[in-house]
Write an enzyme that holds these catalytic residues in place. Structure first.
Site, PDB file in Angstrom:
ATOM      1  N   THR A 310       0.997  -1.451   0.463  1.00  0.00           N
ATOM      2  CA  THR A 310       0.171   0.046   0.026  1.00  0.00           C
ATOM      3  C   THR A 310       1.028   1.329  -0.120  1.00  0.00           C
ATOM      4  OG1 THR A 310       0.266   0.312   2.498  1.00  0.00           O
ATOM      5  CG2 THR A 310      -1.866  -1.308   1.517  1.00  0.00           C
ATOM      6  N   ASP A 311       0.199   2.394  -0.691  1.00  0.00           N
ATOM      7  CA  ASP A 311       0.681   3.679   0.063  1.00  0.00           C
ATOM      8  C   ASP A 311       0.928   4.172   1.363  1.00  0.00           C
ATOM      9  OD1 ASP A 311       2.246   6.097  -0.755  1.00  0.00           O
ATOM     10  OD2 ASP A 311       0.909   6.172  -2.476  1.00  0.00           O
ATOM     11  N   TRP A 312       1.714   4.476   1.946  1.00  0.00           N
ATOM     12  CA  TRP A 312       2.665   5.383   2.672  1.00  0.00           C
ATOM     13  C   TRP A 312       1.450   5.798   3.685  1.00  0.00           C
ATOM     14  CZ3 TRP A 312       5.196   2.292   1.208  1.00  0.00           C
ATOM     15  CH2 TRP A 312       6.407   1.748   0.724  1.00  0.00           C
TER      16      TRP A 312
END
Length: 593
Positions: A310-312
């Protein structure tokens, strides 16, 4: 010399055995807590002298390196910040020693945002520093040469390997179809076909020899699936007011084209974006939580078998620069942290970027909400990549060699040549370029005077000059939040206070304007009155002046169109490339000198 690798005689530590056999052996030895730790990939800063940051140390962000590795049992980290090559290598070896001291000795995988160009934004990229300096990906796209992209990727791979960076949190292959979007500099522009061609060269350059990962490789985390360009009003979904992703032009499929090419080229990891799709048949939740996108589209339809990270910052609220930012859990803001984690795992995510709460996953399994066999699917993928990269067999790097390789003179020269090739000449009125006579009286603004002095006799007043050179950046709106202020968004035209002094200079003396196209600037008045206009996508002053004075050849063509007005931008459709009415400079514009 680096320490010897850990070896307790277990089959997973035997390099002569097949990778899948080693993975199975190690997986069978892991506790639930060790598996959960593998699913988290957070940021770690370092001290400039190469020491790991520990609890109580002051730094860019709070961190406790020993606790993350020894207690939370994490082994994937995104390096935040920079230092000299020796210090980077020493930091890498220090955290590998910490990892070697854990029960199973699982080595650390270190990732990085791009660090080979001129942009510095802790949420997206790091200034080149000691590494060779190249134009942004938009500049590579302006040259339209897959061989140049492969050359860049191969050099970046070698510099990364020297200091222990094994996962590139790039390339970014979103299509730059919304002119206001702040992340365009990291893309290959607006064209899907060109982006598809260049991403394959990029991935193969980072992989090194062969079509699969090996000890010579840096893995690539391709982003942002399924294409982050179509942001409503060009706002970025790092922030709540930018969370909506829309497709009024019906071109959702068009944005998938580069990802299909990346998968074909062997991309080993893919990152879904933060965006929340609106008005489609997808569930209206952020892509990292979206089963229809991650499993239905990416896994089942496109056949991707690698790691999905996932993105942060999707799970927990976090402080950045001391300011609280809510989790980017768009569409699922009402869920608890545990419920968000479960939804992302159910969607098909293997790993959580920017998070460090493995205890949440442990509890999800113990409560029966997530089966341990589901965890094993992701852990198997993550372990397999560590084995393929050779980290279990040779986790350390040589600081002496790092100093030799990073910023090598040949690498620097290649980057500087690429800067010059990428420049795009948009206006050359009355054949101002190349500049003659050889050493004019030169007024310089925005350009280092000591560099300008190599090309002319520098004067302090435009009235005394034969020629002026002026360096400008793409306009943007200032945002109050410190972190958001790094993401240049909003308007693309200069306001009257900014434009007035520029036009007065252009009227006073023939002026070569250098314009850094971080985004597609709206500059009709400047284009009309400049003697010459040269666009850059990350270049040093000497590169710009070499082209202006005929010492180097610019080859760039615009990787996106430059709109004529903000009204044209506002009426364009964010998912459609080249969609502003009567652009000032169309896609592909550029003059030969």
């Amino acid at each position: 010399m680096p320490p010897a690798r850990r070896n307790d005689g277990h089959p997973y530590q035997d390099p002569s055995r097949p990778v899948d056999e080693r993975v199975a052996d190690l997986l069978g030895r892991m506790t639930l807590e060790e598996k959960a730790g593998l699913l988290f990939h957070t940021m770690l800063p370092l001290h400039p002298d190469g020491r790991p940051v520990e609890a109580g140390d002051e730094g860019l962000v709070p961190a406790d390196t020993s606790n993350a590795i020894r207690t939370k049992l994490m082994s994937h980290f995104n390096l935040l910040g920079t230092a000299g090559p020796r210090q980077l290598a020493q930091w890498h070896n220090a955290i590998q020693e910490l990892a070697a001291g854990t029960r199973l000795g699982i080595p650390v995988t270190v990732s990085t945002d791009p660090r080979h160009s001129f942009t510095a934004n802790i949420g997206a990229s790091i200034n080149a520093g000691a590494f060779s300096a190249w134009p942004e990906p938009t500049g590579l796209a302006a040259v339209r040469d897959p061989e140049l992209v492969h050359r860049f990727a191969d050099i970046a791979r070698r510099e990364y390997l020297a200091v222990g960076l094994r996962v590139a949190l790039h390339p970014q292959i979103d299509l730059a179809t919304e002119p206001r979007w702040s992340r365009q500099a990291g893309t290959f522009g607006a064209d899907a076909t060109l982006t598809s061609e260049l991403v394959q060269a990029y991935i193969r350059g980072f992989q090194g020899q062969g079509d699969t990962l090996g000890p010579h490789s840096v893995a690539t985390m391709v982003k942002h699936f399924p294409g982050g360009g179509p942001q409503k009003d060009g706002e970025d979904p790092h922030f709540a007011h930018g969370k909506e992703q829309i497709y009024p032009g019906g071109m959702r499929e068009h944005h998938l084209q580069p990802f299909k090419a990346a998968i074909t080229a062997g991309a080993s990891q893919i990152m879904p974006y933060y965006g929340q799709p609106i008005g489609t048949d997808w569930e209206e939740v952020g892509f990292g939580f979206n089963h229809g996108v991650v499993t239905g589209l990416l896994r089942e339809r496109l056949g991707f078998e690698g790691i999905v990270c996932t993105d942060w910052g999707l799970l927990t609220d976090q402080k950045i620069f001391g300011e609280l930012h809510q989790a980017r859990a768009w569409g699922v803001e009402h869920l608890t942290v545990a419920e968000r984690a479960a939804k992302a795992i159910d969607a098909g995510a293997d790993q959580f970027g920017g998070e460090a709460c493995p205890e949440v996953v442990v509890e999800l399994v113990r409560s029966g909400r997530i089966g341990e066999e589901r965890l094993d699917v992701s852990v198997r993928r993550l372990l397999r990549e560590k084995f393929l990269l050779g980290l279990f067999d040779n986790p350390y790097v040589d600081p002496d060699l790092a100093e030799e390789i990073v910023g090598d003179s040949e690498f620097r020269a290649a980057g500087e040549a690429a800067q010059r090739r990428s420049l795009t000449v948009l206006v050359n009125r009355d054949r101002t370029l190349p500049v003659t006579p050889e050493r004019p009286k030169l007024y310089a603004e925005g350009v280092d005077a000591t560099v300008a002095a190599r090309y002319g006799d520098v004067v302090g007043d435009p009235a005394d000059a034969d020629l002026a050179v002026l360096r400008l950046n793409t306009p943007y709106e200032q945002r109050d939040n410190r972190f958001e202020s790094l993401f240049h968004s909003g308007r693309l035209d200069f306001d009257e206070d900014e434009l007035g002094p520029v036009l007065r200079l252009l009227d006073a003396v023939p002026t070569v304007v250098f314009l850094n196209l971080e985004r597609p600037a709206v500059v009709p008045e400047i284009a009309e009155r400049a003697a010459a206009l040269i666009a850059d996508y990350g270049a040093g002053d000497a590169a710009l002046l070499d082209v202006a004075f005929g010492r180097a050849r610019a080859e760039g063509r615009l990787p996106f169109e430059m709109p004529r007005s903000m009204a044209a931008v506002e009426s364009s459709r964010p998912d459609v490339p080249h969609d502003t009415e009567d652009p000032l400079f169309p896609y592909g514009a550029g003059l030969d000198l």
